[in-house]
Scaffold this motif. Structure first.
Motif, PDB file in Angstrom:
ATOM      1  N   LYS A  96       0.964  -1.187  -0.250  1.00 56.07           N
ATOM      2  CA  LYS A  96       0.118   0.127  -0.142  1.00 56.07           C
ATOM      3  C   LYS A  96       1.009   1.171   0.112  1.00 56.07           C
ATOM      4  CE  LYS A  96      -4.147  -2.075   2.317  1.00 56.07           C
ATOM      5  NZ  LYS A  96      -4.974  -2.089   3.442  1.00 56.07           N
ATOM      6  N   ASN A  97       1.888   0.996   0.901  1.00 57.68           N
ATOM      7  CA  ASN A  97       2.566   2.429   0.834  1.00 57.68           C
ATOM      8  C   ASN A  97       3.316   2.627  -0.497  1.00 57.68           C
ATOM      9  OD1 ASN A  97       4.634   4.566   2.626  1.00 57.68           O
ATOM     10  ND2 ASN A  97       6.014   3.354   1.670  1.00 57.68           N
ATOM     11  N   THR A  98       3.868   1.713  -1.085  1.00 61.11           N
ATOM     12  CA  THR A  98       4.535   1.618  -2.661  1.00 61.11           C
ATOM     13  C   THR A  98       3.368   2.459  -3.602  1.00 61.11           C
ATOM     14  OG1 THR A  98       6.093  -0.110  -2.145  1.00 61.11           O
ATOM     15  CG2 THR A  98       5.438   0.588  -4.299  1.00 61.11           C
ATOM     16  N   GLN A  99       1.990   1.727  -3.719  1.00 62.15           N
ATOM     17  CA  GLN A  99       1.124   2.279  -4.271  1.00 62.15           C
ATOM     18  C   GLN A  99       0.746   3.994  -4.033  1.00 62.15           C
ATOM     19  OE1 GLN A  99      -2.138  -0.165  -3.556  1.00 62.15           O
ATOM     20  NE2 GLN A  99      -1.118  -2.074  -4.618  1.00 62.15           N
ATOM     21  N   TYR A 100       0.803   4.198  -3.044  1.00 56.63           N
ATOM     22  CA  TYR A 100       0.636   5.778  -2.589  1.00 56.63           C
ATOM     23  C   TYR A 100       1.690   6.480  -3.149  1.00 56.63           C
ATOM     24  CZ  TYR A 100      -2.936   3.937   0.891  1.00 56.63           C
ATOM     25  OH  TYR A 100      -3.949   3.513   1.452  1.00 56.63           O
ATOM     26  N   ILE A 101       2.794   6.188  -3.167  1.00 57.82           N
ATOM     27  CA  ILE A 101       3.934   6.935  -3.464  1.00 57.82           C
ATOM     28  C   ILE A 101       3.891   6.862  -5.116  1.00 57.82           C
ATOM     29  CG2 ILE A 101       6.500   6.765  -3.654  1.00 57.82           C
ATOM     30  CD1 ILE A 101       6.707   6.029  -0.910  1.00 57.82           C
ATOM     31  N   LEU A 102       3.505   5.898  -5.742  1.00 53.65           N
ATOM     32  CA  LEU A 102       3.544   5.856  -7.033  1.00 53.65           C
ATOM     33  C   LEU A 102       2.459   6.792  -7.742  1.00 53.65           C
ATOM     34  CD1 LEU A 102       3.764   1.885  -8.000  1.00 53.65           C
ATOM     35  CD2 LEU A 102       5.632   3.860  -8.239  1.00 53.65           C
ATOM     36  N   VAL A 103       1.205   6.735  -6.892  1.00 48.86           N
ATOM     37  CA  VAL A 103       0.118   7.700  -7.149  1.00 48.86           C
ATOM     38  C   VAL A 103       0.854   9.387  -6.919  1.00 48.86           C
ATOM     39  CG1 VAL A 103      -2.236   8.462  -6.478  1.00 48.86           C
ATOM     40  CG2 VAL A 103      -1.812   6.189  -6.537  1.00 48.86           C
ATOM     41  N   PHE A 104       1.253   9.584  -5.957  1.00 47.09           N
ATOM     42  CA  PHE A 104       1.847  10.758  -5.695  1.00 47.09           C
ATOM     43  C   PHE A 104       2.864  11.360  -6.857  1.00 47.09           C
ATOM     44  CE2 PHE A 104       5.269  13.407  -4.226  1.00 47.09           C
ATOM     45  CZ  PHE A 104       4.444  14.984  -3.795  1.00 47.09           C
ATOM     46  N   ASP A 105       3.619  10.430  -7.337  1.00 51.72           N
ATOM     47  CA  ASP A 105       4.607  10.666  -8.423  1.00 51.72           C
ATOM     48  C   ASP A 105       3.685  10.862  -9.863  1.00 51.72           C
ATOM     49  OD1 ASP A 105       6.919  10.363  -6.918  1.00 51.72           O
ATOM     50  OD2 ASP A 105       7.023   8.277  -7.392  1.00 51.72           O
ATOM     51  N   GLY A 106       2.704  10.278 -10.014  1.00 54.36           N
ATOM     52  CA  GLY A 106       1.859  10.454 -11.093  1.00 54.36           C
ATOM     53  C   GLY A 106       1.224  12.121 -11.039  1.00 54.36           C
ATOM     54  N   PHE A 107       0.975  12.391  -9.993  1.00 55.74           N
ATOM     55  CA  PHE A 107       0.439  13.689 -10.001  1.00 55.74           C
ATOM     56  C   PHE A 107       1.490  14.888 -10.205  1.00 55.74           C
ATOM     57  CE2 PHE A 107      -3.225  12.160  -7.190  1.00 55.74           C
ATOM     58  CZ  PHE A 107      -4.228  12.265  -8.025  1.00 55.74           C
ATOM     59  N   VAL A 108       2.955  14.495  -9.780  1.00 50.66           N
ATOM     60  CA  VAL A 108       3.731  15.321 -10.008  1.00 50.66           C
ATOM     61  C   VAL A 108       4.022  15.508 -11.503  1.00 50.66           C
ATOM     62  CG1 VAL A 108       6.382  15.640  -9.855  1.00 50.66           C
ATOM     63  CG2 VAL A 108       4.980  14.913  -7.885  1.00 50.66           C
ATOM     64  N   ILE A 109       4.109  14.199 -12.245  1.00 53.94           N
ATOM     65  CA  ILE A 109       4.099  14.316 -13.706  1.00 53.94           C
ATOM     66  C   ILE A 109       3.032  14.985 -14.509  1.00 53.94           C
ATOM     67  CG2 ILE A 109       4.184  12.684 -15.798  1.00 53.94           C
ATOM     68  CD1 ILE A 109       5.267  10.605 -14.024  1.00 53.94           C
ATOM     69  N   LEU A 110       1.869  14.846 -13.837  1.00 54.53           N
ATOM     70  CA  LEU A 110       0.655  15.737 -14.338  1.00 54.53           C
ATOM     71  C   LEU A 110       0.901  17.251 -14.582  1.00 54.53           C
ATOM     72  CD1 LEU A 110      -2.367  13.399 -13.641  1.00 54.53           C
ATOM     73  CD2 LEU A 110      -1.251  13.774 -15.909  1.00 54.53           C
ATOM     74  N   SER A 111       1.281  17.571 -13.177  1.00 58.22           N
ATOM     75  CA  SER A 111       1.587  19.026 -12.769  1.00 58.22           C
ATOM     76  C   SER A 111       2.526  19.620 -13.533  1.00 58.22           C
ATOM     77  CB  SER A 111       1.771  19.280 -11.239  1.00 58.22           C
ATOM     78  OG  SER A 111       2.952  18.656 -10.969  1.00 58.22           O
ATOM     79  N   ILE A 171       9.867  15.144 -15.241  1.00 54.84           N
ATOM     80  CA  ILE A 171       8.964  14.078 -15.745  1.00 54.84           C
ATOM     81  C   ILE A 171       9.978  13.020 -15.899  1.00 54.84           C
ATOM     82  CG2 ILE A 171       7.702  13.591 -17.665  1.00 54.84           C
ATOM     83  CD1 ILE A 171       6.757  16.252 -18.119  1.00 54.84           C
ATOM     84  N   ILE A 172      10.766  12.903 -16.695  1.00 52.19           N
ATOM     85  CA  ILE A 172      11.903  11.745 -16.743  1.00 52.19           C
ATOM     86  C   ILE A 172      12.391  11.295 -15.506  1.00 52.19           C
ATOM     87  CG2 ILE A 172      13.967  10.956 -17.761  1.00 52.19           C
ATOM     88  CD1 ILE A 172      13.768  13.159 -19.965  1.00 52.19           C
ATOM     89  N   GLY A 173      12.809  12.149 -14.610  1.00 49.09           N
ATOM     90  CA  GLY A 173      13.316  11.550 -13.208  1.00 49.09           C
ATOM     91  C   GLY A 173      12.094  11.034 -12.555  1.00 49.09           C
ATOM     92  N   SER A 174      10.971  11.307 -12.662  1.00 50.76           N
ATOM     93  CA  SER A 174       9.722  11.035 -11.705  1.00 50.76           C
ATOM     94  C   SER A 174       9.371   9.422 -12.412  1.00 50.76           C
ATOM     95  CB  SER A 174       8.683  11.743 -11.982  1.00 50.76           C
ATOM     96  OG  SER A 174       8.790  12.940 -11.326  1.00 50.76           O
TER      97      SER A 174
END
Length: 524
Positions: free
Chosen positions: A275-290, A348-351
């Motif tokens: 679950k912790n890994t999934q939360y961080i992956l979702v947060f990284d996805g929001f960073v990419i979108l922004s 974006i590439i780093g994320s």
């Protein structure tokens, strides 16, 4: 005699055409001035003028928070990786280096002074490798059963050497012999035969070096406590007994090259890690979108600025029959937007790399660190653009821009003096020079005092004077007006009364700034 206009053939039509052309030119000029004035406004003035919400400003503030948070999370995770590598390297030195004190002597780990110590140190490595699973405290193991301990000795070809008679007869061409000791062989008779072979009869007068290399594998379990999935590591260790100098001292070097690999088969019976890994992956996805939204907005602004520049250049050429200077054309190129675009691409590439690392599909920690670290640096530097809308901070920014060319030219000249001192000090006072004579001591005093006097009292003072001079120039310009260019003159007489209405309602993020219409400062 005065001839009436209507008596001339086509006279009225020509005059009417000129009036229409002049009217169109005036309308085009007014529209161009309105667009130029709006382009060089800050986000608050744009909101008051056309109710345009500063999306880029809000997005940059949000991006700063998200990118910095992402960097902190990745930094804490990367810290575990770095500490695991360093602690294993220290453990390997204590395990395989006989007599290791815990501190490296210089660029090498330890040293040997007798032949017996050399033999003991080599066989100590072999014995420790054989009993690794019984003595190691870490989660270490051999790469596979077919791998093993590879020992290579490099030496000059046979010859004779009699120092007492000052006689030397040796072939300087080298030869290399290697032997492989597998873990299973070390516990049987075959391993004993190899250890008692003539390979280990070293002739130290022609021995150059002995190199022992072996590969081990390990698993980092400490990441589980940080609610992260573990990594698998491969350690390529090399121990070098360096006798190139033949000075009676053999330097022992230990080098460990760590490679993070994907764990082939792992099962962790704890849903918290997943679950912790999934939360961080979702947060990284929001960073990419922004960052993607910021990239699109900034690219759009650069394209619109380029079109506006073409309109201004063409109109100026049509009306005044001359070209716009290079400085006015560069005023439309917003360097801050370029910096933001570069930062967004790197983020974006780093994320994406970070998400792959988090999912244990990639192990490119170093590349990801460079991309995320540099992008975060550019994001924070980009904030200076918005500080430039305040007069106090704008003085600092303009001073840095004005003094940069002078400082670079000054550093080139000062660098020549510094390099001269560097090479002189290296040859006279360096580690390979005899320093016992009084002549060298006197030279060192003169060298140090002249260097301190020149660089601290003269060069550093001149460096500060260059920046102070630029600051005084900017302050003078703000009081008496900046040098007018064609773009300034074109916008100076334009009234912006249409943009000054309804100044009472604006977002809390906006601030009031008094600006003279006769002295328009273009901030880009």
């Amino acid at each position: 005699m005065e001839i009436p206009l209507k008596s001339l053939p086509g006279g009225r039509a020509a005059a009417s055409g000129n009036m229409v052309t002049q009217s169109d030119l005036d309308l085009k000029e007014m529209a161009l001035k309105e667009d130029l004035k709006f382009y060089f406004m800050n986000p608050c003035e744009k909101y008051r003028a056309r109710r345009q919400i500063p999306w880029k400003l809000a997005l940059q503030i949000l991006k700063i928070l998200m990118v910095t948070t992402q960097l902190v999370f990745f930094g804490l995770s990367n810290q575990l990786v770095v500490s695991f590598k360093e602690e294993n390297t220290v453990a390997f030195k204590h395990l395989f280096l006989k007599g290791y004190s815990g501190t490296d002597e210089d660029d090498y780990s330890c040293s040997i002074y007798t032949q017996q110590d050399a033999y003991d140190s080599i066989f100590y490595v072999i014995n420790q490798y054989r009993h690794l699973k019984n003595i190691s405290l870490g989660t270490l193991g051999y790469e596979h059963e077919e791998s093993g301990l590879k020992i290579c000795k490099q030496q000059y070809k046979r010859g004779t050497m009699l120092p007492s008679n000052d006689t030397l007869n040796i072939d300087v061409s080298t030869e290399t012999e290697c032997i492989l000791l597998k873990p299973k062989e070390l516990t049987g008779k075959k391993g004993e035969l190899k250890l008692n072979s003539s390979f280990f009869n070293l002739e130290f007068y022609r021995l150059i070096q002995v190199e022992i290399s072996f590969k081990l594998k390990g698993i980092a379990l400490q990441t589980i406590h940080a609610r992260e999935l573990p990594d698998c590591y491969a350690f390529q260790n090399t121990i070098t007994f360096n006798n190139r100098a033949h000075s009676g001292k053999i330097k022992v070097y230990f080098d460990s090259d760590t490679d993070i690999q994907e764990c082939k088969d792992w099962h962790i019976f704890n849903s918290v890690l997943q679950k912790n890994t999934q939360y961080i992956l979702v947060f990284d996805g929001f960073v990419i979108l922004s960052c993607l939204a910021s990239l699109i907005l900034c690219t759009r602004s650069i394209v619109l600025a380029w079109r506006l520049q073409k309109r201004f250049v063409n109109f100026f050429l049509e009306k005044h029959k001359r070209r716009v200077c290079c400085a006015d054309r560069l005023a439309f190129l917003n360097g801050w937007y370029v910096l933001v675009i570069i930062s967004d691409v790197m983020t974006i590439i780093g994320s994406i790399l970070k998400m792959e690392i988090k999912a244990k599909n990639l192990t490119s920690y170093d590349v990801c660190s460079i991309l995320l670290g540099t992008s975060t640096l550019f994001v924070w530097v980009g904030v200076i653009r918005y500080l430039g809308y305040f007069q106090t901070y704008n003085v600092l920014i303009l001073t840095m821009q004005a003094s940069l060319p002078k400082v670079l030219r000054f550093c080139c000249c000062a660098g020549m003096i510094y390099l001269g001192y560097t090479f002189c000090g290296w040859i006279v006072l360096g580690p390979y020079h005899e320093k016992k004579s009084s002549l060298v001591w006197m030279f060192s005093r003169l060298y140090l005092y002249s260097f301190i006097s020149l660089f601290i009292y003269m060069i550093l003072s001149l460096f500060i004077a260059l920046i102070t001079d630029s600051y005084d120039t900017i302050k003078k310009y703000q009081q008496s007006g900046f040098p007018a260019t064609d773009l300034h003159e074109f916008l100076k007489d334009h009234s912006s009364a249409g943009y000054r209405k309804d100044r009472t309602s604006f977002p809390l993020i906006c601030c009031r700034r008094q600006q003279s219409e006769d002295n328009l400062i273009l901030i880009n």
